[in-house]
Design an enzyme around this catalytic site. Sequence first.
Site, PDB file in Angstrom:
ATOM      1  N   LYS A 185       3.730 -18.224  20.943  1.00  0.00           N
ATOM      2  CA  LYS A 185       3.564 -16.788  21.139  1.00  0.00           C
ATOM      3  C   LYS A 185       2.080 -16.428  21.231  1.00  0.00           C
ATOM      4  O   LYS A 185       1.679 -15.522  21.969  1.00  0.00           O
ATOM      5  CB  LYS A 185       4.256 -16.005  20.025  1.00  0.00           C
ATOM      6  CG  LYS A 185       4.325 -14.515  20.330  1.00  0.00           C
ATOM      7  CD  LYS A 185       5.587 -13.827  19.902  1.00  0.00           C
ATOM      8  CE  LYS A 185       5.649 -12.436  20.529  1.00  0.00           C
ATOM      9  NZ  LYS A 185       5.651 -11.354  19.569  1.00  0.00           N
ATOM     10  N   ASN A 189      -0.409 -13.837  23.176  1.00  0.00           N
ATOM     11  CA  ASN A 189      -1.006 -12.761  22.380  1.00  0.00           C
ATOM     12  C   ASN A 189      -2.533 -12.827  22.314  1.00  0.00           C
ATOM     13  O   ASN A 189      -3.201 -11.800  22.356  1.00  0.00           O
ATOM     14  CB  ASN A 189      -0.450 -12.791  20.953  1.00  0.00           C
ATOM     15  CG  ASN A 189       0.765 -11.893  20.822  1.00  0.00           C
ATOM     16  OD1 ASN A 189       0.806 -10.800  21.380  1.00  0.00           O
ATOM     17  ND2 ASN A 189       1.772 -12.352  20.106  1.00  0.00           N
ATOM     18  N   ASN A 193      -3.999  -9.433  24.069  1.00  0.00           N
ATOM     19  CA  ASN A 193      -4.319  -8.414  23.067  1.00  0.00           C
ATOM     20  C   ASN A 193      -5.815  -8.135  23.046  1.00  0.00           C
ATOM     21  O   ASN A 193      -6.249  -6.986  23.189  1.00  0.00           O
ATOM     22  CB  ASN A 193      -3.848  -8.876  21.682  1.00  0.00           C
ATOM     23  CG  ASN A 193      -2.411  -8.518  21.400  1.00  0.00           C
ATOM     24  OD1 ASN A 193      -2.083  -7.365  21.141  1.00  0.00           O
ATOM     25  ND2 ASN A 193      -1.529  -9.499  21.469  1.00  0.00           N
ATOM     26  N   GLU A 270      -5.183  -6.360  14.232  1.00  0.00           N
ATOM     27  CA  GLU A 270      -4.634  -7.541  13.560  1.00  0.00           C
ATOM     28  C   GLU A 270      -5.438  -8.803  13.913  1.00  0.00           C
ATOM     29  O   GLU A 270      -4.890  -9.787  14.388  1.00  0.00           O
ATOM     30  CB  GLU A 270      -3.161  -7.724  13.941  1.00  0.00           C
ATOM     31  CG  GLU A 270      -2.277  -6.552  13.512  1.00  0.00           C
ATOM     32  CD  GLU A 270      -0.798  -6.805  13.814  1.00  0.00           C
ATOM     33  OE1 GLU A 270      -0.023  -6.908  12.849  1.00  0.00           O
ATOM     34  OE2 GLU A 270      -0.426  -6.894  14.995  1.00  0.00           O
TER      35      GLU A 270
END
Lengths: 309, 309
Positions: A185, A189, A193, A270
Amino acid sequence: MSLKYAVIGTGAIGGYYGGNLAHSGQEVHFLFHSDYDYVKEHGLQIDSINGNFHLSDVLAYRKTKDMPACDVVLVALKSTNNSLLNELLPPLLHQDTVVILIQNGLGLEADLQETFPELQIAGGLAFICSSKIGKGHIGHFDYGKLNLGSYSCRDSKVLEQVCSDFEGAGIESNILELELARWMKLVWNIPYNGMTVVLNTETDILMNHPSTAQLLKEMMLDVIRGANHVGQGKFIIPESYADEMLQMTQQMKPYSPSMKLDFDAHRPLEIEYIYTRPIIEAQKAGYEMIRVSMLEKQLRFIQDQYIKK
Amino acid sequence: MSLKYAVIGTGAIGGYYGGNLAHSGQEVHFLFHSDYDYVKEHGLQIDSINGNFHLSDVLAYRKTKDMPACDVVLVALKSTNNSLLNELLPPLLHQDTVVILIQNGLGLEADLQETFPELQIAGGLAFICSSKIGKGHIGHFDYGKLNLGSYSCRDSKVLEQVCSDFEGAGIESNILELELARWMKLVWNIPYNGMTVVLNTETDILMNHPSTAQLLKEMMLDVIRGANHVGQGKFIIPESYADEMLQMTQQMKPYSPSMKLDFDAHRPLEIEYIYTRPIIEAQKAGYEMIRVSMLEKQLRFIQDQYIKK
């Protein structure tokens, strides 16, 4: 076997997955924060590409100490709030509770296990475009798969039941090797991101420019090589997976990844679990993800300049 | 020997250096663009930390074909406009003219030499904080050194005379090995120019954040290693030069590098000579400047998104 569920973090992810479980007849207890009063009065509305539905009798709570101990706790907080789990979780736990962290990144389960050494922990990977579009109101726009993997479950039965409950609620779900699934993943990401934040743009605009298209691919290869150093003897991600991800993204609608949404809303990013931990894990295994590390530093700068803490 | 000078690009750099030469008594012919009428009427004003002065009788021109052939042509255009030189230069050239490119980056002289194979070319490296603050009005805020290096001068006399003319005008000037001097300047220019643009900030703010401070240093080391691959057998830049540059920058006033000023004014960015050519030269010599290359791709994206072409 019928499982009792709790959802911590009833937003775009928790609201959608928990809402579907409840809609399919499962017992789901939801923790709310600012939406508590609204949901208590008006219920929870899910607008989904698979059909809209409304939950009028939501088992809604303001505090976990008012909730029952549950068999499964779905954690869908932003990972920047994971320190809250130390206080939120205990009232929800019985001897065999499984806590599933539906979050992105690496090291989430390890950190939680340090605080709760006996706890059964699993990870969840949501492949979904959804967002909170109003009070007690979740929009679901694309995809929806939820993959699960054990981190420290003592037997596999509960997770298999969860998987089957999700399938029963119309949600595609598989059980995978967690570390591999998390790294796979991250191949998506990590580039999308951070790059949408640093360049203040959207996925399709990045894909349509030759420079950033190339950089996205190089960064995916960075992540794949990092993963494969970490996975030595355990798993391998083929480098062709980068092209698969690029093709998949090309077919997606223009999209703001979750970190871009956080950035736009001036929420903390994050960075720790999506960037720093993978960088450290790859380093330990002997691989320097140079581009990822550069992006992480740019993100830390941006967060400290622009995000309200 | 008294040299006849021409200045192409009478802005922050050309206006300051050419203005000082003229002020010291040299014959300097200036090419103006939008400021021609103003300077013809009001002259040229230099506000400098070393003392202000005004030139009332400026040898100002609107077109190079009205200018005399000169011994030395100082080119202080943005390198994004270097294609104009093909038409601008010929009227200024006699058999022994030396053209000095006072610009940042690599490959500038090589490109010009392709069009003018017989031309004597040199490079100039300006260490200066100056800017155009109004019509016919240059501000000089810090530093001021101008280093020179031969690219294809048939003898060294003219360049030595230029150096001495600048010293006579109160400007520190040295003659250096050009390729080494260009790379050394890039050790500063590459990280600070691009990072202030991508992160939309200033040098001091980058220096004061631990993540970007580290990234700046890593990128400097990228450039030094790239330079040392290119320079094998010819020159070497010690890695400690990165710390020197960081310390120097820490003592500078908060500062927007020229690329940041271009970005803020929606002008094209000097990506080609400051980033792309050095990346290619280092690659040819066997070294991948990964961080520099990532920054270049981010800059190309930003330029195509935000800059008016």
